[in-house]
Design an enzyme around this catalytic site. Structure first.
Site, short mmCIF file in Angstrom:
data_model
loop_
_atom_site.label_atom_id
_atom_site.label_comp_id
_atom_site.label_asym_id
_atom_site.label_seq_id
_atom_site.Cartn_x
_atom_site.Cartn_y
_atom_site.Cartn_z
N LYS A 1 0.75 -1.27 0.12
CA LYS A 1 0.06 -0.04 -0.01
C LYS A 1 0.73 1.08 -0.06
O LYS A 1 1.78 1.45 1.06
CB LYS A 1 -0.96 -0.03 1.25
CG LYS A 1 -1.92 1.06 1.50
CD LYS A 1 -2.67 1.38 2.65
CE LYS A 1 -3.43 2.47 2.96
NZ LYS A 1 -4.47 2.57 4.24
N LYS B 1 -10.08 12.98 8.11
CA LYS B 1 -9.67 12.35 9.39
C LYS B 1 -9.53 13.56 10.36
O LYS B 1 -8.97 14.66 10.04
CB LYS B 1 -8.28 11.84 9.33
CG LYS B 1 -8.11 10.33 8.75
CD LYS B 1 -6.77 9.67 8.63
CE LYS B 1 -6.55 8.39 8.13
NZ LYS B 1 -7.24 7.24 8.74
N ARG C 1 -7.97 -0.35 0.72
CA ARG C 1 -8.24 -1.67 0.04
C ARG C 1 -8.61 -1.33 -1.31
O ARG C 1 -8.84 -2.46 -2.24
CB ARG C 1 -9.47 -2.14 0.97
CG ARG C 1 -10.60 -1.29 1.00
CD ARG C 1 -11.51 -1.85 1.95
NE ARG C 1 -11.23 -1.27 3.33
CZ ARG C 1 -11.65 -1.30 4.75
NH1 ARG C 1 -12.75 -2.16 4.64
NH2 ARG C 1 -11.27 -0.80 5.70
N1 BES Z 1 -4.56 4.24 6.87
C1 BES Z 1 -5.50 3.97 7.80
C2 BES Z 1 -5.42 3.03 8.80
C3 BES Z 1 -4.59 3.11 9.99
C4 BES Z 1 -4.80 4.06 10.74
C5 BES Z 1 -3.40 2.36 10.08
C6 BES Z 1 -4.15 4.46 11.85
C7 BES Z 1 -2.52 2.71 11.27
C8 BES Z 1 -2.86 3.71 11.93
C9 BES Z 1 -6.57 3.57 6.66
O1 BES Z 1 -6.73 3.94 5.44
C10 BES Z 1 -7.99 3.84 7.46
O2 BES Z 1 -8.15 5.18 7.63
N2 BES Z 1 -8.86 2.96 7.73
C11 BES Z 1 -10.07 2.92 8.32
C12 BES Z 1 -11.08 2.19 7.71
C13 BES Z 1 -12.60 2.61 8.22
C14 BES Z 1 -12.87 3.86 7.69
C15 BES Z 1 -13.47 1.29 7.60
C16 BES Z 1 -9.77 2.68 9.81
O3 BES Z 1 -9.45 1.73 10.29
O4 BES Z 1 -10.35 3.46 10.58
ZN ZN Z 2 -4.72 4.70 4.83
MN MN Z 3 -7.78 5.68 5.27
#
Ligand code: BES
Ligand code: ZN
Ligand code: MN
Length: 458
Positions: free
Chosen positions: A227, A239, A313
């Site tokens: 990724k 965010k 994803r």
């Molecule tokens: N890059 C983030 C996941 C992440 C956040 C990894 C903090 C490590 C530390 C990813 O793109 C994300 O934001 N995922 C969301 C998915 C959700 C919206 C279904 C998450 O995990 O909150």
């Molecule tokens: Zn991400």
């Molecule tokens: Mn994200």
């Protein structure tokens, strides 16, 4: 991050458990014995004592190893000694053999890392002669791969956008005689709609792309997908500041597969390697993709976007689909994919997913052997329904908030379904507080375990 050349003037560095320390005392000079005990040395884990020679300069060193259990817990026992030794050239004296000795030597090398791109950060000055019976060149290749991963993650998004990630892959390809093809623009939009759509809001100089590196002529076909979200604002589902702060590390999967590729190429493993990196920035602009959009994908499946922050994803899906268009013995994805993985296992232990039990067992063993903590999680089929939205084939962000890491893994598996073996890591990519051999900042995870497994053969 290399070993010193052999040097007859190197000082001995004794790495001792408490029992071994008792035996050492019997043979030591009166002066050394008295000094070590005056300094309170006992062989406990993490202790370091310098023993002075007649000229007042350090003449030898003691490092405490503690119990076997401490060793398992501590990882890289020698790493903590490196800074304490200040300078000079040392030779290791230890009863530990085999993997434990290799791990110590690697710990030393990993403790030599410092990130110096923006400010001088003096690297530890002490040097170690390659201990006997370790494969020094192999350990140096591992350390160099890990250093590459750390540098890439530590570099802020301003200087590590999709173009910089591409430049890194091209440099690596050139160094090791690999090929590197990159898809952008109209070709990307046409062939990789998810990568294009997630990355299109980032503007021309930071445009999305798919990096495709190939190396090696014979052996099993291994494809690594990383990724490469160079910065993750969350997109229109922005965010909050606290969650965005560290998102330069959202290309940690890409950084880790590049570091692993470096290990593989530098040691000349017998395999046909392919590295695929969807490199994008998840930005906010008028042409950003929106919640509720339904997107086409390379594989033909449609995806309903229920959260623009579940972007990883999406970009991985198109890269996985491409990977499965040719026969592959092992398909791997590495990604900082979900916050849920970190909530479940914390920053040190990485969940991995595979349907291949033998592969999972071998990876678990390798993980313990090389002190690269991994833990298997299930592709829990009954949760498949959570990723089915009704009006498209797939939902990128199921409501309910259950099993976030598993549902993300199931989503990816839909696009990797044609692979012979699929292995996915939901990594964190960051060391939040410094530990021996692991400074605060970017961290490769899973790469050493996978490298160990691949070295043994698939
Ligand atoms: N890059 C983030 C996941 C992440 C956040 C990894 C903090 C490590 C530390 C990813 O793109 C994300 O934001 N995922 C969301 C998915 C959700 C919206 C279904 C998450 O995990 O909150
Ligand atoms: Zn991400
Ligand atoms: Mn994200």
């Amino acid at each position: 991050m290399t070993f010193a050349a052999p040097d007859s003037a190197a000082r001995p560095l004794y790495a001792l458990s408490p029992d071994e320390y008792a035996a050492w005392q019997e043979d030591a000079t009166e002066m050394f014995r008295a000094w070590a005990s005056a300094m309170g040395f006992s062989g406990a884990s993490g202790q370091v004592v310098l023993l002075p020679g007649p000229d007042g300069q350090p003449a030898a060193g003691l490092v405490g190893l503690g119990s076997d259990e401490d060793r398992a817990r501590g990882r890289f026992q020698l790493a903590s000694a490196r800074a304490a030794l200040k300078g000079g050239t040392w030779r290791l004296e230890t009863a530990l053999a085999g993997e434990a000795r290799e791990e110590m030597a690697l710990g030393w090398l990993l403790a030599g890392y410092s990130f110096e791109r923006y400010a001088a950060a003096p690297a530890p000055a002490a040097m170690l002669i390659a201990p006997e019976e370790v494969n020094a060149a192999r350990l140096e290749a591992i350390a160099a791969g890990e250093a590459l991963t750390r540098d890439l993650i530590n570099t802020p998004a301003r200087d590590m956008g999709p173009a910089a990630l591409e430049a890194t892959a091209r440099d690596l390809a050139e160094e090791f005689g690999a090929s590197c093809a990159v898809t952008t623009g109209a070709d990307l939009a046409e062939g990789y709609p998810l990568i294009h759509t997630v990355g299109q809001a980032a503007g021309e100089t930071r445009a999305p792309r798919l990096i495709d590196l190939r190396w090696g002529e014979a052996g099993p076909a291994v494809t690594l997908v990383g990724k490469g979200v160079c910065f993750d604002t969350g997109g229109l589902n922005l965010k909050p500041g606290g969650s965005m702060g560290l998102m330069k590390k959202d290309m940690g999967g890409a950084a880790t597969v590049l570091g692993l590729a470096r290990m593989i190429m530098a040691t000349g493993l017998d395999l046909r390697l392919r590295v695929l990196i969807p490199a994008v920035e998840n930005a906010v602009a008028g042409d950003a993709f929106r919640p509720g959009d339904i997107l086409p994908s390379r594989k033909g499946l449609t995806v309903e976007v229920n959260n623009t922050d579940a972007e990883g994803r999406l970009v991985l899906a198109d890269a996985l689909a491409l990977a499965t268009e040719e026969p592959t013995d092992l398909l791997v994805s590495m990604a900082t994919l979900t916050g849920a993985a970190r909530v479940a296992l914390g920053p040190d232990v990485v969940p991995f997913y595979t349907d291949d039990d033998r592969l999972a067992d071998r990876l678990g063993e390798a993980s313990r052997r090389v002190a690269d903590p991994l833990w298997r999680m299930p592709f829990w089929a009954p949760y498949e329904e959570m990723i089915e939205p009704g009006i498209a084939d797939l939902d990128n962000a199921p409501s309910g908030g259950f099993a976030g890491s598993i549902t993300a893994a199931l989503f990816l598996r839909r696009f990797a379904a044609d692979a012979r073996r699929y292995l996915h890591f939901d990594m964190y990519g960051w060391t939040p507080s410094p530990k021996p051999g692991r400074p605060k900042g970017g961290a490769g995870q899973g790469a050493r375990a996978l490298f160990d497994l691949l070295s043994e053969g698939l």
